[in-house]
Design a protein around this motif. Structure first.
Motif, PDB file in Angstrom:
ATOM      1  N   GLY A  90      29.098  37.091 -14.757  1.00  0.00           N
ATOM      2  CA  GLY A  90      30.380  36.914 -15.524  1.00  0.00           C
ATOM      3  C   GLY A  90      31.238  36.110 -14.997  1.00  0.00           C
ATOM      4  N   THR A  91      31.416  36.597 -13.517  1.00  0.00           N
ATOM      5  CA  THR A  91      32.728  35.810 -12.727  1.00  0.00           C
ATOM      6  C   THR A  91      32.182  34.184 -12.780  1.00  0.00           C
ATOM      7  OG1 THR A  91      32.966  37.574 -11.328  1.00  0.00           O
ATOM      8  CG2 THR A  91      33.864  35.458 -10.573  1.00  0.00           C
ATOM      9  N   SER A 103      22.162  27.687 -18.792  1.00  0.00           N
ATOM     10  CA  SER A 103      20.817  27.895 -19.539  1.00  0.00           C
ATOM     11  C   SER A 103      20.267  29.366 -19.334  1.00  0.00           C
ATOM     12  CB  SER A 103      19.681  26.763 -18.962  1.00  0.00           C
ATOM     13  OG  SER A 103      19.708  27.074 -17.418  1.00  0.00           O
ATOM     14  N   GLN A 104      20.937  30.276 -18.327  1.00  0.00           N
ATOM     15  CA  GLN A 104      20.187  31.417 -18.213  1.00  0.00           C
ATOM     16  C   GLN A 104      20.704  32.593 -18.845  1.00  0.00           C
ATOM     17  OE1 GLN A 104      20.562  31.681 -13.948  1.00  0.00           O
ATOM     18  NE2 GLN A 104      18.925  30.358 -13.462  1.00  0.00           N
ATOM     19  N   ILE A 105      21.791  32.306 -19.687  1.00  0.00           N
ATOM     20  CA  ILE A 105      22.568  33.187 -20.474  1.00  0.00           C
ATOM     21  C   ILE A 105      21.532  33.459 -21.743  1.00  0.00           C
ATOM     22  CG2 ILE A 105      24.463  33.610 -22.104  1.00  0.00           C
ATOM     23  CD1 ILE A 105      26.140  31.938 -19.862  1.00  0.00           C
ATOM     24  N   SER A 106      21.305  34.959 -21.850  1.00  0.00           N
ATOM     25  CA  SER A 106      20.518  35.231 -23.055  1.00  0.00           C
ATOM     26  C   SER A 106      21.338  35.933 -24.297  1.00  0.00           C
ATOM     27  CB  SER A 106      19.534  36.506 -22.627  1.00  0.00           C
ATOM     28  OG  SER A 106      20.411  37.561 -22.118  1.00  0.00           O
ATOM     29  N   ASP A 107      22.419  36.231 -24.045  1.00  0.00           N
ATOM     30  CA  ASP A 107      23.344  36.626 -25.140  1.00  0.00           C
ATOM     31  C   ASP A 107      23.660  35.493 -26.279  1.00  0.00           C
ATOM     32  OD1 ASP A 107      25.054  39.005 -26.203  1.00  0.00           O
ATOM     33  OD2 ASP A 107      26.627  37.278 -26.002  1.00  0.00           O
ATOM     34  N   SER A 108      23.262  35.761 -27.277  1.00  0.00           N
ATOM     35  CA  SER A 108      23.334  34.614 -28.267  1.00  0.00           C
ATOM     36  C   SER A 108      24.544  34.147 -28.860  1.00  0.00           C
ATOM     37  CB  SER A 108      22.428  34.911 -29.664  1.00  0.00           C
ATOM     38  OG  SER A 108      23.065  36.080 -30.113  1.00  0.00           O
ATOM     39  N   ASN A 109      25.598  35.222 -28.874  1.00  0.00           N
ATOM     40  CA  ASN A 109      27.076  35.194 -29.171  1.00  0.00           C
ATOM     41  C   ASN A 109      27.742  34.273 -28.113  1.00  0.00           C
ATOM     42  OD1 ASN A 109      26.813  36.590 -31.559  1.00  0.00           O
ATOM     43  ND2 ASN A 109      27.263  38.343 -30.776  1.00  0.00           N
ATOM     44  N   THR A 110      27.327  34.688 -26.967  1.00  0.00           N
ATOM     45  CA  THR A 110      27.976  33.910 -25.625  1.00  0.00           C
ATOM     46  C   THR A 110      27.463  32.286 -25.721  1.00  0.00           C
ATOM     47  OG1 THR A 110      28.122  35.905 -24.537  1.00  0.00           O
ATOM     48  CG2 THR A 110      28.459  33.818 -23.214  1.00  0.00           C
ATOM     49  N   GLN A 167      40.259  31.577 -25.107  1.00  0.00           N
ATOM     50  CA  GLN A 167      40.696  33.077 -25.152  1.00  0.00           C
ATOM     51  C   GLN A 167      39.677  33.854 -25.960  1.00  0.00           C
ATOM     52  OE1 GLN A 167      42.950  33.910 -23.195  1.00  0.00           O
ATOM     53  NE2 GLN A 167      43.955  31.951 -22.630  1.00  0.00           N
ATOM     54  N   LYS A 168      38.922  33.424 -26.940  1.00  0.00           N
ATOM     55  CA  LYS A 168      38.040  34.116 -27.586  1.00  0.00           C
ATOM     56  C   LYS A 168      36.695  34.300 -26.744  1.00  0.00           C
ATOM     57  CE  LYS A 168      35.263  34.116 -31.732  1.00  0.00           C
ATOM     58  NZ  LYS A 168      35.145  33.246 -33.134  1.00  0.00           N
ATOM     59  N   ILE A 169      36.419  33.118 -26.193  1.00  0.00           N
ATOM     60  CA  ILE A 169      35.186  33.236 -25.230  1.00  0.00           C
ATOM     61  C   ILE A 169      35.307  33.979 -23.969  1.00  0.00           C
ATOM     62  CG2 ILE A 169      35.500  31.242 -24.301  1.00  0.00           C
ATOM     63  CD1 ILE A 169      32.454  30.881 -24.204  1.00  0.00           C
ATOM     64  N   LYS A 170      36.620  33.949 -23.415  1.00  0.00           N
ATOM     65  CA  LYS A 170      36.833  34.758 -22.304  1.00  0.00           C
ATOM     66  C   LYS A 170      36.901  36.280 -22.613  1.00  0.00           C
ATOM     67  CE  LYS A 170      40.690  35.244 -19.269  1.00  0.00           C
ATOM     68  NZ  LYS A 170      42.011  34.660 -18.890  1.00  0.00           N
ATOM     69  N   GLN A 171      37.434  36.495 -23.918  1.00  0.00           N
ATOM     70  CA  GLN A 171      37.120  38.102 -24.258  1.00  0.00           C
ATOM     71  C   GLN A 171      35.654  38.598 -24.264  1.00  0.00           C
ATOM     72  OE1 GLN A 171      40.031  40.421 -24.314  1.00  0.00           O
ATOM     73  NE2 GLN A 171      38.089  41.837 -24.350  1.00  0.00           N
ATOM     74  N   HIS A 172      35.046  37.674 -24.946  1.00  0.00           N
ATOM     75  CA  HIS A 172      33.540  37.972 -25.175  1.00  0.00           C
ATOM     76  C   HIS A 172      32.856  38.125 -23.678  1.00  0.00           C
ATOM     77  CE1 HIS A 172      33.335  36.222 -29.535  1.00  0.00           C
ATOM     78  NE2 HIS A 172      33.973  37.298 -29.310  1.00  0.00           N
ATOM     79  N   VAL A 173      33.191  37.170 -22.844  1.00  0.00           N
ATOM     80  CA  VAL A 173      32.356  37.314 -21.544  1.00  0.00           C
ATOM     81  C   VAL A 173      32.984  38.749 -20.843  1.00  0.00           C
ATOM     82  CG1 VAL A 173      32.162  36.307 -19.350  1.00  0.00           C
ATOM     83  CG2 VAL A 173      32.237  34.753 -21.131  1.00  0.00           C
ATOM     84  N   LEU A 174      34.179  38.931 -21.080  1.00  0.00           N
ATOM     85  CA  LEU A 174      34.625  40.296 -20.375  1.00  0.00           C
ATOM     86  C   LEU A 174      33.890  41.713 -20.919  1.00  0.00           C
ATOM     87  CD1 LEU A 174      38.451  39.508 -20.123  1.00  0.00           C
ATOM     88  CD2 LEU A 174      36.797  39.696 -18.223  1.00  0.00           C
ATOM     89  N   ASP A 175      33.846  41.487 -22.296  1.00  0.00           N
ATOM     90  CA  ASP A 175      33.259  42.597 -23.044  1.00  0.00           C
ATOM     91  C   ASP A 175      31.611  42.606 -22.772  1.00  0.00           C
ATOM     92  OD1 ASP A 175      35.455  43.275 -24.470  1.00  0.00           O
ATOM     93  OD2 ASP A 175      34.938  41.844 -26.315  1.00  0.00           O
TER      94      ASP A 175
END
Length: 586
Positions: free
Chosen positions: A504-505, A434-441, A484-492
């Motif tokens: 992120g961790t 709930s605390q994540i602000s990034d809309s894509n994530t 795999q896609k969301i994992k890459q987005h989090v790393l980015d």
């Protein structure tokens, strides 16, 4: 009665019981699935249940074996309570076959002339037959011979007993008949066999040691004594087993009371009519035993429906709570096919619980964590019970096919246990989401949860489920791609500074748990068909071998939380293999 007679009594009773055991076990093994198929016919109506119970019990000479099978069918949902009670009525009629065997064969022929050859032939058949059906028939034939030799010793023991104990004087009063009923009850409780009590009664009657009315009272007492066996067998058993045992007790108590009243009313006339001088007394007692049980059925049949409703409202507290196995019953362990059905049904129940819990955890708030963990502990307890039942079942004489099913059952149970554990971990990350602000994530997280929920629904096992392995594999492929896609987005996002390293961790850990939750659900459905008989299993091409991985099965993430950043294919392969290995269930 001197010491020699006492020795003959003990030895004769031992031979009789051993013969009954061998005969019953041999007939059960020789019958194979016949008992199961015959009971399946009972599912059509109560009358068919009555007929099936009578016929099967008369065939295998064991009401307890039929009762155990009936409990298994009720637990598996193949028989309702009313039908099962009708089968129990039939069991009481079927047990009268022992009396007819004794009356028509045991006392009318020279036993050694046919019993000893039967034993010899039966032993030879058992030795040369191996695991073939005629070997089990040989065991039954051996038991048949021992049955009659033991009967011969019993008859000789009671010869002249009427000169030592005045049974004639005792059995002419109402109190005397009640005393004989008590004696029959105690005798059955002590030796835990109404058939043996019946044989002793018939042996005494054949020598004239007791009058006819007293012998009838002993028969009633033996019938009442079988209630102790039913009561002892359901200690710690399922609710259905307790209900069936209560029905058995009600049947014997009511019919026993009616039979005793009739016997008291007619005792004087029976004792002074001289009927035992014109009709074989043993035949008359066997007939009384049969008529007595048929009368019991006629009395109980009209009140069966109210009794069923009464019993359904009983034994539901404590025994049917979520943390208690509902279908695993110790009484059906001796019938492996029914025990496997029960274990499969319990696993199906746990599958529904684990899937429901997982979906709750995915959408839960942090305040729900206590409830989620409590439900996870319940599932863990059920898995432990299934494991213990599996171990006890493995100690029985199993066919090769049945033996292969047990490891698969524990593998599936381990997947459900892991789903429950992951559910308890996932809920702790709900606040982080709930605390994540990034809309894509945020959108990626929503999509991953949605696909995982779809996987849980597709892989959830119902009692009559027909899971398509190809369908669940398609959902798993989508889940893997999304992960795999969301994992890459989090790393980015971590590199771009939109997420701190700690955030992120934590997010990667939580996403890994959700992803692994879907994997465990898919694996449980993949191996589910291996619990069915071979002829009902899915085609092999739809069930990948446990140690062979398809390309989409090769993962980059580790099995343990926090190890997602391992990038080597070799490490991923090790991880995938380790996920199938059993772990200790606490």
């Amino acid at each position: 009665m001197d010491l020699s007679n006492i020795g003959d009594l003990i030895g004769g009773l031992g031979l009789f019981l051993l013969g009954m055991q061998l005969m019953t076990n041999g007939l059960k093994r020789a019958a194979g699935q016949t008992l199961r198929k015959a009971l399946e016919a009972a599912t059509r109506s109560r009358m068919r249940g009555l007929i099936s119970g009578t016929a099967i019990t008369a065939l295998v000479q064991s009401s307890s074996a039929v009762t155990v099978a009936t409990i298994g069918f009720v637990n598996a949902g193949l028989l309702n309570l009313g039908q099962s009670i009708a089968v129990i009525y039939g069991c009481n009629i079927g047990t009268t076959m022992t009396g007819w065997l004794v009356a028509t064969i045991g006392f009318n022929f020279k036993i050694s002339a046919f019993a000893l050859p039967m034993i010899g032939l039966g032993v030879v058949m058992s030795l040369v037959g191996g695991e073939k059906r005629y070997a089990y028939l040989g065991t039954s034939l051996t038991g048949f011979g021992l049955f009659f030799i033991g009967l011969s010793f019993l008859k000789n023991t009671f010869t002249g007993l009427e000169n030592s104990i005045p049974f004639e004087a005792i059995g002419v009063t109402s109190y005397g008949l009640a005393l004989f009923v008590l004696a029959g009850f105690v005798m059955t409780v002590l030796i835990q066999s109404s058939s043996a009590a019946m044989a002793i009664t018939l042996s005494m009657a054949s020598t004239g040691a007791i009058p006819l009315a007293a012998a009838g009272a002993l028969v009633i007492g033996a019938n009442l004594g079988t209630t102790s066996t039913a009561a002892l067998s359901v200690i710690g058993a399922t609710s259905n087993a307790k209900r069936i045992a209560c029905a058995h007790v009600f049947f014997n108590l009511i019919t026993g009371g009616v039979g005793l009243l009739l016997l008291i009313a007619l005792a004087d006339a029976i004792n002074h009519s001289g009927i035992n001088q014109t009709i074989d007394m043993v035949i008359l007692l066997a007939l009384f035993h049969t008529l007595f049980n048929v009368l019991g059925v006629l009395i109980m049949w009209p009140i069966t429906t109210p009794m069923v409703e009464f019993l359904k409202a009983r034994f539901s507290r404590g025994d049917e709570d979520l943390a208690k196995a509902r279908y695993l019953d110790k009484n059906i362990l001796e019938t492996p096919s029914l025990a496997i059905d029960a274990m499969t049904r319990e696993l199906s129940r746990v599958s529904r619980m684990a899937s429901t819990l997982a979906k709750q955890a995915i959408s839960a708030e942090i305040s729900d964590s206590a409830h989620i963990r409590s439900q996870a502990q319940i599932i863990n307890k059920l898995i432990v019970e299934i494991g213990k039942f599996n171990q006890k079942l493995a100690q029985q004489q199993l066919s090769e096919e049945s033996s292969e099913i047990l490891p698969s059952a524990m593998r599936i149970a381990r997947y459900f246990n892991e789903m429950a554990r992951l559910s308890g971990l996932i809920v702790d990350y709900s606040e982080r989401f709930s605390q994540i602000s990034d809309s894509n994530t945020q959108k990626d997280i929503y999509d991953l949860k949605k696909i995982t929920t779809k996987m849980l629904d597709a892989a959830m096992i119902d009692d009559d489920s027909d899971i398509s392995s190809s369908e669940t594999r398609k959902v798993l492929h989508k889940l893997e791609n999304k992960y795999q896609k969301i994992k890459q987005h989090v790393l980015d996002a971590m590199i771009a500074g939109r997420l701190s390293p700690d955030e992120g961790t934590d997010l990667l850990d939580s996403l890994s748990h959700i992803h692994r939750l879907g994997e465990q659900a898919e694996k449980s459905s993949r191996y589910w068909s291996s619990l069915s008989p071979i002829k009902h299993r899915s085609p092999v091409k739809e069930r990948p071998e446990p140690d062979v991985m398809e390309p989409q099965d090769i993962r980059e993430h580790s099995e343990e939380p926090g190890n997602e950043r391992s990038e080597t294919t070799t490490e991923a392969k090790k991880t995938e293999r380790s996920s199938d290995e059993p772990v200790a269930l606490n």
